[in-house]
Write a protein that holds these residues in place. Sequence first.
Motif, PDB file in Angstrom:
ATOM      1  N   LYS A   1      -5.635   7.824   1.933  1.00 21.40           N
ATOM      2  CA  LYS A   1      -7.001   6.983   1.360  1.00 21.40           C
ATOM      3  C   LYS A   1      -6.637   5.610   1.451  1.00 21.40           C
ATOM      4  CE  LYS A   1      -5.158   7.423  -3.321  1.00 21.40           C
ATOM      5  NZ  LYS A   1      -5.318   7.664  -4.739  1.00 21.40           N
ATOM      6  N   ASN A   2      -5.442   5.175   1.749  1.00 21.44           N
ATOM      7  CA  ASN A   2      -5.037   3.758   1.697  1.00 21.44           C
ATOM      8  C   ASN A   2      -4.721   3.147   3.353  1.00 21.44           C
ATOM      9  OD1 ASN A   2      -5.286   3.416  -1.037  1.00 21.44           O
ATOM     10  ND2 ASN A   2      -3.004   3.873  -1.451  1.00 21.44           N
TER      11      ASN A   2
ATOM     12  N   TYR B   1       0.576  -1.288  -0.008  1.00 20.77           N
ATOM     13  CA  TYR B   1      -0.152  -0.021  -0.207  1.00 20.77           C
ATOM     14  C   TYR B   1       0.843   1.244   0.138  1.00 20.77           C
ATOM     15  CZ  TYR B   1      -4.431  -2.559   0.852  1.00 20.77           C
ATOM     16  OH  TYR B   1      -5.190  -3.384   0.607  1.00 20.77           O
TER      17      TYR B   1
ATOM     18  N   VAL C   1      -6.888   2.768   5.777  1.00 26.53           N
ATOM     19  CA  VAL C   1      -7.798   1.896   6.330  1.00 26.53           C
ATOM     20  C   VAL C   1      -7.530   0.495   5.824  1.00 26.53           C
ATOM     21  CG1 VAL C   1     -10.235   0.955   6.470  1.00 26.53           C
ATOM     22  CG2 VAL C   1      -9.624   3.460   6.764  1.00 26.53           C
ATOM     23  N   SER C   2      -7.285   0.348   4.638  1.00 25.74           N
ATOM     24  CA  SER C   2      -6.880  -0.784   3.832  1.00 25.74           C
ATOM     25  C   SER C   2      -5.407  -1.524   4.406  1.00 25.74           C
ATOM     26  CB  SER C   2      -6.719  -0.613   2.363  1.00 25.74           C
ATOM     27  OG  SER C   2      -7.827  -0.266   1.769  1.00 25.74           O
TER      28      SER C   2
ATOM     29  N   THR D   1     -13.539  -7.223   4.153  1.00 24.51           N
ATOM     30  CA  THR D   1     -13.655  -5.803   4.197  1.00 24.51           C
ATOM     31  C   THR D   1     -12.526  -5.161   3.357  1.00 24.51           C
ATOM     32  OG1 THR D   1     -14.541  -5.929   6.583  1.00 24.51           O
ATOM     33  CG2 THR D   1     -13.821  -3.654   5.836  1.00 24.51           C
ATOM     34  N   GLU D   2     -11.582  -5.596   3.626  1.00 24.05           N
ATOM     35  CA  GLU D   2     -10.446  -4.974   2.832  1.00 24.05           C
ATOM     36  C   GLU D   2     -10.361  -5.231   1.155  1.00 24.05           C
ATOM     37  OE1 GLU D   2      -5.517  -5.749   1.779  1.00 24.05           O
ATOM     38  OE2 GLU D   2      -6.691  -7.190   3.178  1.00 24.05           O
TER      39      GLU D   2
ATOM     40  N   LEU E   1     -13.539  -5.247  -0.328  1.00 25.80           N
ATOM     41  CA  LEU E   1     -14.476  -4.406  -0.629  1.00 25.80           C
ATOM     42  C   LEU E   1     -13.950  -2.963  -0.899  1.00 25.80           C
ATOM     43  CD1 LEU E   1     -17.455  -5.811   1.411  1.00 25.80           C
ATOM     44  CD2 LEU E   1     -17.241  -6.020  -1.023  1.00 25.80           C
ATOM     45  N   ILE E   2     -13.149  -2.734   0.032  1.00 23.84           N
ATOM     46  CA  ILE E   2     -12.544  -1.134   0.020  1.00 23.84           C
ATOM     47  C   ILE E   2     -11.741  -1.191  -1.190  1.00 23.84           C
ATOM     48  CG2 ILE E   2     -10.847   0.499   0.982  1.00 23.84           C
ATOM     49  CD1 ILE E   2     -12.043  -0.741   3.750  1.00 23.84           C
ATOM     50  N   ARG E   3     -10.710  -2.346  -1.687  1.00 21.36           N
ATOM     51  CA  ARG E   3      -9.936  -1.976  -2.720  1.00 21.36           C
ATOM     52  C   ARG E   3     -10.785  -2.018  -4.054  1.00 21.36           C
ATOM     53  NH1 ARG E   3      -4.517  -3.602  -2.546  1.00 21.36           N
ATOM     54  NH2 ARG E   3      -4.959  -4.593  -4.541  1.00 21.36           N
TER      55      ARG E   3
ATOM     56  N   SER F   1     -13.980  -0.728  -4.262  1.00 22.51           N
ATOM     57  CA  SER F   1     -14.462   0.457  -4.465  1.00 22.51           C
ATOM     58  C   SER F   1     -13.644   1.625  -4.776  1.00 22.51           C
ATOM     59  CB  SER F   1     -15.081   0.677  -3.224  1.00 22.51           C
ATOM     60  OG  SER F   1     -14.238   0.902  -2.317  1.00 22.51           O
ATOM     61  N   SER F   2     -12.273   1.316  -4.534  1.00 22.01           N
ATOM     62  CA  SER F   2     -11.330   2.449  -4.764  1.00 22.01           C
ATOM     63  C   SER F   2     -10.744   2.175  -6.224  1.00 22.01           C
ATOM     64  CB  SER F   2     -10.159   2.512  -3.923  1.00 22.01           C
ATOM     65  OG  SER F   2      -9.515   1.333  -3.867  1.00 22.01           O
TER      66      SER F   2
END
Length: 676
Positions: A39-40, A28, A42-43, A665-666, A668-670, A672-673
């Motif tokens: 922006k990264n 990341y 949380v991931s 969760t990780e 889904l975040i990836r 969505s970005s």
Amino acid sequence: MILFQLSYPSYWIILCLNLSILLSYFLYCDKNSKKILKKNLVSFLLRLFSLFFISLLFLEPISKSFVYKKNKPIFLVFVDASESVNNYDLRNQLKGLISNHNKNVDIKTFHFSDKVYDGLPKNYNGKETNINSVFEFVKKKYLRKNVEGLLLISDGIINLGKNPIYNESINMFPVHCIGVGDTSQITDIRIENVNYNPVSFQNSIVTLELIVSADNLLGNNFDAKLISNGKNIQSFNFLVNENDFYKKIIYKVEVDSSGLNQFKFKVDSFQNEKIISNNSFDITIDVIESEYKILMLYDHVHPDAITIRKSLESDINVDFKILSVSDENIQFSGSDLILFSGIQVLEKLISEKIKKSEIPLLFLSNNGENLFKNFFDNISLNFGNNFFEVSPSLDTNFSSFKIDRNLINQFKNGPSLSTNYLKISGIKRPDIIFRQNVNGITNDNPLILIERDGVSKGIILAQNFWRQRMYDYKSNENYLKFDRFILDVCKSLILSSRKNKISVDYDKIVGINSKFNLRVKKFNKNFELDNNEDLYFECTNNFGDTIKKKITKNKDYYQLNLKLESIGKYKFKVFSEDTSSYHNSSFIVEDIDYENKFAQANHRLLKQISEKSDGTFLNYTEFKLFNEFISKKKFVSESEIESVNTVDIKKNEWILLILLMLIITEILIRRSSGKK
């Protein structure tokens, strides 16, 4: 309570964390700034925690959950069940105490006479009283238990075992004592004790010290008789000149027959005397045929050498000779022991002859360093410039022979010794008797020791022992205790060189209701304790009845406890299958009334026990006060682990579900970005 543990060392956690941070960073980090963009973040954290938890699972973590239970505090009750307290039954009061307080405290009851038994006594018929057995029992059974206190009910009279006041278990928790019995002083005359050496040699003259006391008999004359084989051999008349009377009477007796010699001391009774069982006292002396030949070689005279000479010459069966090293044709063959005093250098020819003879040796501290190095291969001596004062302190591991407890106290409290030895080393298999005590602190430096490697060699590393012999006379009006100690040191050296290396300690006189106790120590050629061989015991009484038993092996010795049902004289032998006899002797079984020799209760001892342990003392008429004391006392329960449940965390469904949620969760975040 839950506890987490890993199957691997804890430093692996740090490695797992660093590895997780490193992998997450490479995934990341921004290629331009080399940082984690907001922006990264949380991931990054989700990936970090996922990797970290997964890596921890490889370390095989487990969880332990403990289930506790509360234990009620324990209160111990010990009741004297001997004949002397027969008229003071407190069983009903104790049952009331138990019923009143059993909800808050677990009250455990025992009774004792010669040893400890479970429960309250059914009757009071014990023939002996051993209060020390109570504290030995407590130390063995309740050392790490939640014990709030102990109640001891007794008259304080002891006629078996050690004095309990010296037992370390007294300080474990408060000991509350209730005194029973009559403490009022009665009119009585009695034999308190007889001091004597239990072993002597044939045709020697032994010294017997009779101690007599009397209460409220001022102005009366009595005869103290010494009886052997039913005949009065000596008699001493004395006048009681005080109400609280105490007297020592010395007898000199020649023992001309080998084996066990029995003597009876008897003091006249007076009209209407309540207790006459304490007017007589039986002793036995084991008379052996051996004679010890001891030679002293000297160059310079020293007071300690003269003192040791007097101690050894006090025994008629010690053939003691003195020779100067300047004498021609020194003959030492046939000697059992050689003493050295004030010798700086010894001729090489004489030294070699002594070494080849394998005669045990004893060195006084006034010898030269070269003499020590001549007979001790690896010895190293560190001398100080000046002499300093020391007191002898008994080494706790010493067990080669018994040392009179009173003599140990005399050494401790009497005049000090002098030494300039700071350190000694290189002694093979040292058997240390006394260590240095300087200003009340015992150090590791020996004062008296024996090298038990090959031929035994003893060293006395202090001077001015003559002071202790004089102090013995000042304290006891005789030299018996000190002389016996010096003789025992020499005997220990001599016996270590003899083929029959066996030490037998046994009861010479046994009560019909008591057990005959025998302890045997067997030594090899290096005077090391050796119990590999099976030993047997065989005894025969006057009626021809024979008992044969195998002697039980313990770690360092053999032991036998035997209950005998017939009164009389028993001849016995200790032997092995390969040896017809290691030791022959005899003992006597009598009907001894130990309990009724003392009529006056000893509440002083009970008060000492209570004071030492921060307990309380009450008279038996004040039992209600003790009940009230227990009612007011706050007892604290103690938690104890009842069970432990162990779970493998890898098999925990919730842990796996949490990991799955982090990973999803990780992802889904990836997505969505816009990242894959």
